[in-house]
Every structure is written in structure tokens, then in C-alpha cells.
Motif scaffolding. Structure first.
Motif, PDB file in Angstrom:
ATOM      1  N   ASP A  15       0.812  -1.221   0.000  1.00 61.50           N
ATOM      2  CA  ASP A  15       0.000   0.000   0.000  1.00 61.50           C
ATOM      3  C   ASP A  15       0.848   1.274   0.000  1.00 61.50           C
ATOM      4  OD1 ASP A  15      -2.151  -1.717   0.132  1.00 61.50           O
ATOM      5  OD2 ASP A  15      -2.412  -1.500   2.289  1.00 61.50           O
ATOM      6  N   ASP A  40       2.748  -7.212   2.303  1.00 61.92           N
ATOM      7  CA  ASP A  40       1.333  -7.149   1.940  1.00 61.92           C
ATOM      8  C   ASP A  40       0.499  -6.484   3.028  1.00 61.92           C
ATOM      9  OD1 ASP A  40       1.612  -8.377  -0.555  1.00 61.92           O
ATOM     10  OD2 ASP A  40       1.478 -10.378   0.325  1.00 61.92           O
ATOM     11  N   GLY A  41      -0.359  -5.568   2.597  1.00 56.67           N
ATOM     12  CA  GLY A  41      -1.263  -4.886   3.515  1.00 56.67           C
ATOM     13  C   GLY A  41      -0.642  -3.754   4.304  1.00 56.67           C
TER      14      GLY A  41
END
Length: 64
Positions: A15, A40-41
Motif C-alpha cells: 500500500d 502485503d497490507g
């Protein structure tokens, strides 16, 4: 960057702002043998939002 001889791990978040992610890719391309790990995330400040996760990744990298 091409004179860096140490194993190098660069972290970026899935992100993370596109401009910052691009800078990470460019740095990795300039450092011989560098690798990028995408978290991730996470965004640019994963070390603040999930420090234990980031620490585990760094520990794994330095111990391998």
C-alpha cells in the motif's frame, strides 16, 4: 549504489505510495544483488504500524 557489496534487503509495502515504491525499485536495481520484500497490507511506515513483523523479516534476512 553500485559500490555496495553487502547483501541488501529493501522493504516496501503493498500500500506504499507509487512514487516511493518506484524509488525502492530503482535503488534495488542500482545495488548489486539487492532484493525487495513487499509487505502485503502495509504502507510506507510498516516499521511503526507492525514493528514485530518488520523485525522478524529483518532477523530472517540477516540470519540466512
Amino acid at each position: 549504489f553500485d559500490a555496495i557489496g553487502a547483501r541488501t534487503l529493501l522493504l516496501t509495502g503493498s500500500d506504499t505510495d507509487a512514487a516511493l515504491a518506484e524509488l525502492t525499485r530503482r535503488a534495488a536495481a542500482a545495488i548489486p544483488g539487492a532484493c525487495i520484500r513487499v509487505l502485503d497490507g502495509h504502507a510506507h511506515i510498516a516499521h511503526r504500524t507492525d514493528p514485530a513483523f518488520v523485525a522478524a523479516i529483518v532477523r530472517d534476512f540477516v540470519s540466512s
